[in-house]
Design a protein around this motif. Structure first.
Motif, PDB file in Angstrom:
ATOM      1  N   THR A  42       0.843  -1.196   0.000  1.00 25.24           N
ATOM      2  CA  THR A  42       0.000   0.000   0.000  1.00 25.24           C
ATOM      3  C   THR A  42       0.880   1.249   0.000  1.00 25.24           C
ATOM      4  O   THR A  42       1.986   1.258   0.562  1.00 25.24           O
ATOM      5  CB  THR A  42      -0.934   0.049   1.221  1.00 25.24           C
ATOM      6  N   THR A  43       0.379   2.287  -0.620  1.00 24.61           N
ATOM      7  CA  THR A  43       1.090   3.564  -0.636  1.00 24.61           C
ATOM      8  C   THR A  43       1.186   4.116   0.777  1.00 24.61           C
ATOM      9  O   THR A  43       2.188   4.748   1.140  1.00 24.61           O
ATOM     10  CB  THR A  43       0.378   4.538  -1.592  1.00 24.61           C
ATOM     11  N   ARG A  44       0.198   3.842   1.588  1.00 24.00           N
ATOM     12  CA  ARG A  44       0.241   4.249   2.997  1.00 24.00           C
ATOM     13  C   ARG A  44       1.437   3.606   3.698  1.00 24.00           C
ATOM     14  O   ARG A  44       2.113   4.240   4.502  1.00 24.00           O
ATOM     15  CB  ARG A  44      -1.062   3.863   3.701  1.00 24.00           C
ATOM     16  N   SER A  45       1.730   2.347   3.383  1.00 23.33           N
ATOM     17  CA  SER A  45       2.884   1.674   3.973  1.00 23.33           C
ATOM     18  C   SER A  45       4.192   2.284   3.478  1.00 23.33           C
ATOM     19  O   SER A  45       5.154   2.386   4.242  1.00 23.33           O
ATOM     20  CB  SER A  45       2.849   0.180   3.661  1.00 23.33           C
ATOM     21  N   VAL A  46       4.242   2.670   2.211  1.00 27.42           N
ATOM     22  CA  VAL A  46       5.437   3.343   1.677  1.00 27.42           C
ATOM     23  C   VAL A  46       5.725   4.594   2.500  1.00 27.42           C
ATOM     24  O   VAL A  46       6.870   4.845   2.910  1.00 27.42           O
ATOM     25  CB  VAL A  46       5.258   3.707   0.188  1.00 27.42           C
ATOM     26  N   ASP A  47       4.673   5.376   2.755  1.00 28.26           N
ATOM     27  CA  ASP A  47       4.834   6.609   3.527  1.00 28.26           C
ATOM     28  C   ASP A  47       5.184   6.310   4.984  1.00 28.26           C
ATOM     29  O   ASP A  47       6.055   6.957   5.566  1.00 28.26           O
ATOM     30  CB  ASP A  47       3.565   7.454   3.449  1.00 28.26           C
ATOM     31  N   SER A  48       4.531   5.315   5.574  1.00 27.80           N
ATOM     32  CA  SER A  48       4.763   4.960   6.973  1.00 27.80           C
ATOM     33  C   SER A  48       6.198   4.482   7.196  1.00 27.80           C
ATOM     34  O   SER A  48       6.814   4.780   8.221  1.00 27.80           O
ATOM     35  CB  SER A  48       3.767   3.882   7.405  1.00 27.80           C
ATOM     36  N   LEU A  49       6.728   3.736   6.233  1.00 24.90           N
ATOM     37  CA  LEU A  49       8.099   3.238   6.321  1.00 24.90           C
ATOM     38  C   LEU A  49       9.118   4.281   5.861  1.00 24.90           C
ATOM     39  O   LEU A  49      10.319   4.051   5.968  1.00 24.90           O
ATOM     40  CB  LEU A  49       8.255   1.968   5.483  1.00 24.90           C
ATOM     41  N   ALA A  50       8.628   5.396   5.334  1.00 25.93           N
ATOM     42  CA  ALA A  50       9.493   6.465   4.803  1.00 25.93           C
ATOM     43  C   ALA A  50      10.455   5.919   3.748  1.00 25.93           C
ATOM     44  O   ALA A  50      11.637   6.246   3.739  1.00 25.93           O
ATOM     45  CB  ALA A  50      10.231   7.176   5.930  1.00 25.93           C
ATOM     46  N   LEU A  51       9.916   5.069   2.861  1.00 26.80           N
ATOM     47  CA  LEU A  51      10.750   4.485   1.817  1.00 26.80           C
ATOM     48  C   LEU A  51      11.076   5.518   0.753  1.00 26.80           C
ATOM     49  O   LEU A  51      10.227   6.306   0.349  1.00 26.80           O
ATOM     50  CB  LEU A  51      10.037   3.291   1.171  1.00 26.80           C
ATOM     51  N   GLU A  52      12.322   5.495   0.314  1.00 28.72           N
ATOM     52  CA  GLU A  52      12.763   6.347  -0.781  1.00 28.72           C
ATOM     53  C   GLU A  52      13.883   5.612  -1.503  1.00 28.72           C
ATOM     54  O   GLU A  52      14.399   4.605  -1.008  1.00 28.72           O
ATOM     55  CB  GLU A  52      13.226   7.702  -0.260  1.00 28.72           C
ATOM     56  N   ILE A  53      14.254   6.096  -2.667  1.00 28.71           N
ATOM     57  CA  ILE A  53      15.339   5.485  -3.422  1.00 28.71           C
ATOM     58  C   ILE A  53      16.580   5.438  -2.531  1.00 28.71           C
ATOM     59  O   ILE A  53      16.946   6.428  -1.911  1.00 28.71           O
ATOM     60  CB  ILE A  53      15.640   6.284  -4.712  1.00 28.71           C
ATOM     61  N   GLY A  54      17.199   4.266  -2.456  1.00 29.88           N
ATOM     62  CA  GLY A  54      18.400   4.105  -1.645  1.00 29.88           C
ATOM     63  C   GLY A  54      18.156   3.598  -0.234  1.00 29.88           C
ATOM     64  O   GLY A  54      19.108   3.243   0.467  1.00 29.88           O
ATOM     65  N   SER A  55      16.889   3.555   0.203  1.00 25.30           N
ATOM     66  CA  SER A  55      16.592   3.031   1.541  1.00 25.30           C
ATOM     67  C   SER A  55      17.045   1.580   1.636  1.00 25.30           C
ATOM     68  O   SER A  55      16.806   0.783   0.722  1.00 25.30           O
ATOM     69  CB  SER A  55      15.089   3.087   1.837  1.00 25.30           C
ATOM     70  N   GLU A  56      17.709   1.231   2.739  1.00 29.87           N
ATOM     71  CA  GLU A  56      18.080  -0.156   2.970  1.00 29.87           C
ATOM     72  C   GLU A  56      16.888  -0.896   3.558  1.00 29.87           C
ATOM     73  O   GLU A  56      16.279  -0.427   4.514  1.00 29.87           O
ATOM     74  CB  GLU A  56      19.277  -0.242   3.914  1.00 29.87           C
ATOM     75  N   VAL A  57      16.559  -2.037   2.958  1.00 26.76           N
ATOM     76  CA  VAL A  57      15.399  -2.813   3.377  1.00 26.76           C
ATOM     77  C   VAL A  57      15.741  -4.300   3.346  1.00 26.76           C
ATOM     78  O   VAL A  57      16.772  -4.705   2.812  1.00 26.76           O
ATOM     79  CB  VAL A  57      14.173  -2.553   2.457  1.00 26.76           C
ATOM     80  N   VAL A  58      14.864  -5.087   3.923  1.00 27.34           N
ATOM     81  CA  VAL A  58      14.920  -6.544   3.796  1.00 27.34           C
ATOM     82  C   VAL A  58      13.603  -6.977   3.182  1.00 27.34           C
ATOM     83  O   VAL A  58      12.530  -6.679   3.717  1.00 27.34           O
ATOM     84  CB  VAL A  58      15.131  -7.232   5.160  1.00 27.34           C
ATOM     85  N   ALA A  59      13.676  -7.649   2.033  1.00 27.52           N
ATOM     86  CA  ALA A  59      12.479  -8.199   1.398  1.00 27.52           C
ATOM     87  C   ALA A  59      12.241  -9.574   2.014  1.00 27.52           C
ATOM     88  O   ALA A  59      13.119 -10.441   1.970  1.00 27.52           O
ATOM     89  CB  ALA A  59      12.681  -8.303  -0.113  1.00 27.52           C
ATOM     90  N   LEU A  60      11.070  -9.750   2.606  1.00 23.26           N
ATOM     91  CA  LEU A  60      10.699 -11.014   3.225  1.00 23.26           C
ATOM     92  C   LEU A  60       9.712 -11.720   2.306  1.00 23.26           C
ATOM     93  O   LEU A  60       8.646 -11.186   2.019  1.00 23.26           O
ATOM     94  CB  LEU A  60      10.062 -10.764   4.593  1.00 23.26           C
ATOM     95  N   VAL A  61      10.079 -12.910   1.841  1.00 26.13           N
ATOM     96  CA  VAL A  61       9.245 -13.624   0.868  1.00 26.13           C
ATOM     97  C   VAL A  61       8.701 -14.888   1.519  1.00 26.13           C
ATOM     98  O   VAL A  61       9.456 -15.771   1.924  1.00 26.13           O
ATOM     99  CB  VAL A  61      10.058 -13.992  -0.394  1.00 26.13           C
ATOM    100  N   LYS A  62       7.383 -14.955   1.633  1.00 25.84           N
ATOM    101  CA  LYS A  62       6.736 -16.143   2.172  1.00 25.84           C
ATOM    102  C   LYS A  62       5.592 -16.500   1.228  1.00 25.84           C
ATOM    103  O   LYS A  62       4.720 -15.687   0.964  1.00 25.84           O
ATOM    104  CB  LYS A  62       6.212 -15.890   3.582  1.00 25.84           C
ATOM    105  N   SER A  63       5.627 -17.697   0.736  1.00 25.68           N
ATOM    106  CA  SER A  63       4.624 -18.093  -0.237  1.00 25.68           C
ATOM    107  C   SER A  63       4.241 -19.546  -0.023  1.00 25.68           C
ATOM    108  O   SER A  63       5.077 -20.376   0.340  1.00 25.68           O
ATOM    109  CB  SER A  63       5.183 -17.917  -1.661  1.00 25.68           C
TER     110      SER A  63
END
Length: 71
Positions: A42-63
Motif C-alpha cells: 500500500t502507498t500508505r505503507s510506503v509513507d509509513s516506512l518512509a521508503l525512498e530510493i536508496g533506503s536499505e530494506v529486507v524483502a521477506l518472501v513467504k509463499s
C-alpha cells in the motif's frame, strides 16, 4: 520497536531502486545481490516506512506456492 526474530526464511537484504507510486498501492523494486525483488504494498505503507530510493530494506518472501516454467 525492533524485530527480534521472524519466521520467514527467504530474506533478501537490498536497497530500494525504484518506487512507482499509485493512489492506493505502489510498486517497489529492491536491488539485491541476487537480482531485483519487486513488492507491491500500500502507498500508505510506503509513507509509513518512509521508503525512498536508496533506503536499505529486507524483502521477506513467504509463499505457499512457487510456480515453475520449463525453458
Amino acid at each position: 520497536m525492533s524485530i527480534q526474530a521472524v519466521n520467514v526464511r527467504n530474506q533478501f537484504k537490498g536497497k530500494v531502486k525504484e518506487i512507482i507510486r499509485g493512489d492506493v498501492v505502489s510498486e517497489i523494486d529492491v536491488e539485491t545481490p541476487w537480482g531485483i525483488v519487486t513488492s507491491v504494498i500500500t502507498t500508505r505503507s510506503v509513507d509509513s516506512l518512509a521508503l525512498e530510493i536508496g533506503s536499505e530494506v529486507v524483502a521477506l518472501v513467504k509463499s505457499t506456492e512457487v510456480s515453475l516454467a520449463k525453458l
